[in-house]
Design a protein around this motif. Sequence first.
Motif, short mmCIF file in Angstrom:
data_model
loop_
_atom_site.label_atom_id
_atom_site.label_comp_id
_atom_site.label_asym_id
_atom_site.label_seq_id
_atom_site.Cartn_x
_atom_site.Cartn_y
_atom_site.Cartn_z
N HIS A 148 42.23 -80.12 34.46
CA HIS A 148 41.42 -79.13 33.74
C HIS A 148 42.18 -77.81 33.60
CE1 HIS A 148 40.90 -78.76 38.04
NE2 HIS A 148 40.60 -77.49 37.86
N ARG A 149 43.22 -77.60 34.42
CA ARG A 149 44.00 -76.35 34.38
C ARG A 149 45.40 -76.70 33.86
NH1 ARG A 149 41.92 -72.30 36.89
NH2 ARG A 149 40.84 -73.52 38.44
N ALA A 194 39.54 -83.77 32.79
CA ALA A 194 38.53 -82.93 33.43
C ALA A 194 38.06 -83.49 34.76
CB ALA A 194 37.34 -82.76 32.49
N ILE A 195 38.38 -84.74 35.03
CA ILE A 195 37.91 -85.37 36.28
C ILE A 195 38.98 -85.18 37.35
CG2 ILE A 195 37.07 -87.52 37.34
CD1 ILE A 195 35.39 -86.56 34.93
N VAL A 196 38.60 -84.54 38.44
CA VAL A 196 39.57 -84.24 39.50
C VAL A 196 40.20 -85.53 40.02
CG1 VAL A 196 39.85 -83.30 41.83
CG2 VAL A 196 38.43 -82.09 40.16
N GLY A 247 45.70 -80.57 41.43
CA GLY A 247 45.43 -79.51 42.40
C GLY A 247 45.19 -80.10 43.78
N GLU A 248 45.14 -79.24 44.79
CA GLU A 248 44.93 -79.74 46.15
C GLU A 248 43.54 -80.33 46.32
OE1 GLU A 248 44.79 -76.70 45.25
OE2 GLU A 248 43.37 -75.57 46.44
N GLY A 249 42.63 -80.05 45.37
CA GLY A 249 41.30 -80.65 45.41
C GLY A 249 41.37 -82.16 45.27
N ALA A 250 42.39 -82.66 44.56
CA ALA A 250 42.51 -84.10 44.32
C ALA A 250 43.01 -84.85 45.55
CB ALA A 250 43.47 -84.34 43.15
N GLN A 278 40.66 -87.03 47.38
CA GLN A 278 40.10 -88.14 46.59
C GLN A 278 40.82 -89.43 46.95
OE1 GLN A 278 37.41 -87.53 45.00
NE2 GLN A 278 37.75 -86.60 43.02
N ASN A 322 46.89 -74.12 44.89
CA ASN A 322 46.58 -72.72 44.56
C ASN A 322 45.54 -72.14 45.51
OD1 ASN A 322 44.25 -73.88 43.68
ND2 ASN A 322 44.47 -73.33 41.53
N TYR A 347 42.54 -72.80 46.42
CA TYR A 347 41.08 -72.94 46.25
C TYR A 347 40.72 -74.18 45.44
CZ TYR A 347 40.40 -68.32 48.19
OH TYR A 347 40.36 -67.25 49.05
N VAL A 348 39.62 -74.79 45.86
CA VAL A 348 39.01 -75.90 45.14
C VAL A 348 37.65 -75.36 44.69
CG1 VAL A 348 38.20 -78.28 45.31
CG2 VAL A 348 40.19 -77.53 46.64
N GLU A 349 37.58 -74.94 43.44
CA GLU A 349 36.45 -74.14 42.96
C GLU A 349 36.26 -72.95 43.91
OE1 GLU A 349 33.11 -76.83 42.23
OE2 GLU A 349 33.71 -76.92 40.14
N HIS A 372 37.97 -69.50 39.15
CA HIS A 372 38.07 -70.94 38.87
C HIS A 372 37.94 -71.18 37.37
CE1 HIS A 372 37.63 -75.20 38.91
NE2 HIS A 372 36.39 -75.12 38.45
C1 LIG Z 1 35.63 -86.10 40.48
C2 LIG Z 1 35.23 -84.67 40.23
N1 LIG Z 1 34.55 -84.01 41.19
C3 LIG Z 1 34.20 -82.72 40.99
C4 LIG Z 1 34.49 -82.09 39.82
C5 LIG Z 1 34.14 -80.61 39.61
N2 LIG Z 1 35.37 -79.82 39.71
C6 LIG Z 1 36.01 -79.39 38.62
S1 LIG Z 1 37.40 -78.54 38.99
C7 LIG Z 1 37.13 -78.71 40.64
C8 LIG Z 1 38.07 -78.09 41.64
C9 LIG Z 1 39.42 -78.69 41.62
O1 LIG Z 1 40.24 -78.00 42.52
P1 LIG Z 1 41.78 -78.28 42.55
O2 LIG Z 1 42.04 -79.73 42.45
O3 LIG Z 1 42.35 -77.57 43.71
O4 LIG Z 1 42.30 -77.65 41.18
P2 LIG Z 1 42.27 -76.11 40.72
O5 LIG Z 1 40.95 -75.88 40.04
O6 LIG Z 1 42.43 -75.28 41.91
O7 LIG Z 1 43.40 -75.99 39.77
C10 LIG Z 1 35.98 -79.44 40.89
C11 LIG Z 1 35.47 -79.76 42.22
C12 LIG Z 1 35.20 -82.81 38.84
N3 LIG Z 1 35.55 -82.27 37.69
N4 LIG Z 1 35.58 -84.10 39.09
#
Ligand SMILES: Cc1ncc(C[n+]2csc(CCOP(=O)(O)OP(=O)(O)O)c2C)c(N)n1
Length: 323
Positions: free
Chosen positions: A64-65, A113-115, A143-146, A149, A173, A175-177, A242
């Motif tokens: 998404h970024r 758009a899906i993490v 991102g580190e949010g993935a 997963q 970066n 932060y995860v949101e 975010h």
């Molecule tokens: C599977 C899934 N869960 C939750 C979301 C909602 N969501 C969108 S961006 C995001 C944060 C992702 O954080 P990170 O991977 O660190 O990427 P950053 O935004 O920091 O670039 C979340 C939880 C989503 N899009 N997909």
Amino acid sequence: MTDTTVARRLYRTMARIRHFEVAAAKLMASGRLPGTLHVSIGQEAVAAGVCDVLRRDDPITTTHRGHGHCLAKGGEPKAMMAELLGRATGYCGGRSGSMHIADPAVGILGANAIVGAGIPIALGGAFAAARQGRGGVAVAFFGEGAVAQGVFHESLNLAALWKLPLVFVCENNQYVELTPVSVHLAARHVADHAAPYGVPGVRVDGNDATAVRSAAEEAVTRARDGGGPTLLECVTYRWHGHFEGDPQRYRDPAEVAEWKAADPLKRLAASMSGDSAEFAAIDEQARGEMADAVSAAEADPVASPASISAHVYRRPVGREVLA
Ligand SMILES: Cc1ncc(C[n+]2csc(CCOP(=O)(O)OP(=O)(O)O)c2C)c(N)n1
Ligand SMILES: [Mg+2]
């Protein structure tokens, strides 16, 4: 000592990303850009450093970024801006906005758009590259949010098992949101996840474009030579929220100011101090290029509502299945 040609190229890529995103954020703030927008301002060194060592047809996936990765890989700023602005001339006909830019002609298999969802797509790209036998290398940006997963671990396992030419590039970066990484991941570092899979794990200063480039070059060369995947963690920071409009109550403005002082563009320019006029000219040129992209895109027609279902797969139902 950084090579001047390489430094100028990296700076130019970062400046183009910076000006594209500053322009997009301004358009959103003024109500001219619909939808949602996630910018990577402050993180430009990762896209610039990694894509600098890729071939035009090497496949990448992003998130998404992802504007920076798309631009650094050769995405067209005018078609990207038109997409963000919902214009019929955009990459997806103006139907998708910022998060689904794709351009197979330059190896962009897609933002997503899906993490985490881009990672197995890049794995497929790496699998195809291995089968084609032309030395192609795939890169998954995420991102580190993935990292929390399942699909990240599944992909790392398969890439290691099959020794696929895939570089996992985590843009950490912080932060995860709204959630800081310290309360999100059990491991101390993202790169620590490489060892259990027998894969090299490298942690690099993600605001240092030349350091990112060197680490990426090593990982990409290893992948091209049949040495399998690498997990590259680039430690960086997003300056904006975010999403554009995020009130950012979850972080201290002093922390943001500290990271702004480590601006990847200023750092690279400072390391090449004899070249400041050159860098200023590159910056101005990038600003003009992106202003032109905005004007051209805004002059284009808005996507027609009649096109809304174009390219949407609809599963046949009831009698249609038998027809
Ligand atoms: C599977 C899934 N869960 C939750 C979301 C909602 N969501 C969108 S961006 C995001 C944060 C992702 O954080 P990170 O991977 O660190 O990427 P950053 O935004 O920091 O670039 C979340 C939880 C989503 N899009 N997909
Ligand atoms: Mg993050």
